[in-house]
Design a protein around this motif. Structure first.
Motif, PDB file in Angstrom:
ATOM      1  N   LEU A  45     -13.547 -29.836  24.770  1.00 24.55           N
ATOM      2  CA  LEU A  45     -14.157 -29.163  23.621  1.00 24.55           C
ATOM      3  C   LEU A  45     -14.259 -27.679  23.957  1.00 24.55           C
ATOM      4  O   LEU A  45     -15.080 -27.275  24.784  1.00 24.55           O
ATOM      5  CB  LEU A  45     -15.533 -29.733  23.306  1.00 24.55           C
ATOM      6  CG  LEU A  45     -16.199 -29.163  22.053  1.00 24.55           C
ATOM      7  CD1 LEU A  45     -15.433 -29.599  20.789  1.00 24.55           C
ATOM      8  CD2 LEU A  45     -17.653 -29.587  21.960  1.00 24.55           C
ATOM      9  N   GLN A  46     -13.385 -26.903  23.355  1.00 21.92           N
ATOM     10  CA  GLN A  46     -13.405 -25.453  23.535  1.00 21.92           C
ATOM     11  C   GLN A  46     -14.352 -24.859  22.507  1.00 21.92           C
ATOM     12  O   GLN A  46     -14.138 -25.042  21.301  1.00 21.92           O
ATOM     13  CB  GLN A  46     -12.010 -24.864  23.375  1.00 21.92           C
ATOM     14  CG  GLN A  46     -11.953 -23.352  23.501  1.00 21.92           C
ATOM     15  CD  GLN A  46     -12.304 -22.861  24.892  1.00 21.92           C
ATOM     16  OE1 GLN A  46     -11.866 -23.424  25.881  1.00 21.92           O
ATOM     17  NE2 GLN A  46     -13.110 -21.806  24.965  1.00 21.92           N
ATOM     18  N   MET A  47     -15.369 -24.177  22.964  1.00 22.32           N
ATOM     19  CA  MET A  47     -16.390 -23.630  22.077  1.00 22.32           C
ATOM     20  C   MET A  47     -16.352 -22.107  22.145  1.00 22.32           C
ATOM     21  O   MET A  47     -16.609 -21.517  23.205  1.00 22.32           O
ATOM     22  CB  MET A  47     -17.772 -24.146  22.479  1.00 22.32           C
ATOM     23  CG  MET A  47     -17.845 -25.663  22.560  1.00 22.32           C
ATOM     24  SD  MET A  47     -19.521 -26.280  22.822  1.00 22.32           S
ATOM     25  CE  MET A  47     -19.880 -25.592  24.433  1.00 22.32           C
ATOM     26  N   ASN A  48     -16.014 -21.486  21.034  1.00 25.42           N
ATOM     27  CA  ASN A  48     -15.947 -20.028  20.944  1.00 25.42           C
ATOM     28  C   ASN A  48     -16.986 -19.527  19.952  1.00 25.42           C
ATOM     29  O   ASN A  48     -17.526 -20.296  19.156  1.00 25.42           O
ATOM     30  CB  ASN A  48     -14.555 -19.598  20.490  1.00 25.42           C
ATOM     31  CG  ASN A  48     -13.465 -20.015  21.455  1.00 25.42           C
ATOM     32  OD1 ASN A  48     -13.674 -20.076  22.672  1.00 25.42           O
ATOM     33  ND2 ASN A  48     -12.283 -20.307  20.926  1.00 25.42           N
ATOM     34  N   SER A  49     -17.249 -18.230  20.014  1.00 28.70           N
ATOM     35  CA  SER A  49     -18.206 -17.603  19.093  1.00 28.70           C
ATOM     36  C   SER A  49     -19.524 -18.377  19.057  1.00 28.70           C
ATOM     37  O   SER A  49     -20.063 -18.666  17.983  1.00 28.70           O
ATOM     38  CB  SER A  49     -17.606 -17.508  17.686  1.00 28.70           C
ATOM     39  OG  SER A  49     -16.394 -16.784  17.703  1.00 28.70           O
ATOM     40  N   LEU A  50     -20.025 -18.682  20.216  1.00 27.47           N
ATOM     41  CA  LEU A  50     -21.229 -19.503  20.301  1.00 27.47           C
ATOM     42  C   LEU A  50     -22.443 -18.785  19.722  1.00 27.47           C
ATOM     43  O   LEU A  50     -22.565 -17.558  19.812  1.00 27.47           O
ATOM     44  CB  LEU A  50     -21.487 -19.911  21.747  1.00 27.47           C
ATOM     45  CG  LEU A  50     -20.590 -21.051  22.250  1.00 27.47           C
ATOM     46  CD1 LEU A  50     -20.559 -21.087  23.761  1.00 27.47           C
ATOM     47  CD2 LEU A  50     -21.059 -22.379  21.683  1.00 27.47           C
TER      48      LEU A  50
END
Length: 125
Positions: free
Chosen positions: A80-85
């Motif tokens: 699970l790649q999580m960006n702009s957290l």
């Protein structure tokens, strides 16, 4: 199937983290693998899922365009790649797996038979 979630940590808002869910005991073939999260005082909620064989993916609306779920065949791992957290993404993240989950129930916790131990994601503002 035993699941091991990893990759959590502390990150500033706007940053990125990569969570991994590794399986031992068998491959993910035929399974759907999902990520759920639970913030303090809240119920565990669906985040994203992937049907391993079909490679179809599903997301909750609040993470669409920011999170990407994918599979790594060689490592038998779901990422699970999580960006702009955002601070509201702060939670303990759990991976889960279930066999032959139909699309209409893929967002339900009750559809999953196996759960990992959880990994904490903290997003500071």
């Amino acid at each position: 199937v035993q699941l091991q979630a990893s990759g959590g940590g502390l990150v500033q808002a706007g940053g990125s983290l990569r969570l991994s869910c590794a399986a031992s005991g068998r491959t993910f073939s035929g399974y759907a693998v999902g990520w759920f999260r639970q913030a303090p005082g809240k119920e565990r909620e669906f985040v994203a899922a992937i049907r391993w064989s079909a490679r179809t993916t599903f997301y909750t609306d609040s993470v669409k365009g920011r999170f990407t779920i994918s599979r790594d065949n060689a490592e038998n791992t779901v990422v699970l790649q999580m960006n702009s957290l955002k601070p509201e993404d702060t939670a303990v993240y759990y991976c889960a797996a279930g066999l032959r989950i139909i699309v209409s129930t893929i967002r339900l916790r009750s559809s999953y038979d196996y759960w990992g131990q959880g990994t904490l994601v903290t997003v500071s503002s």
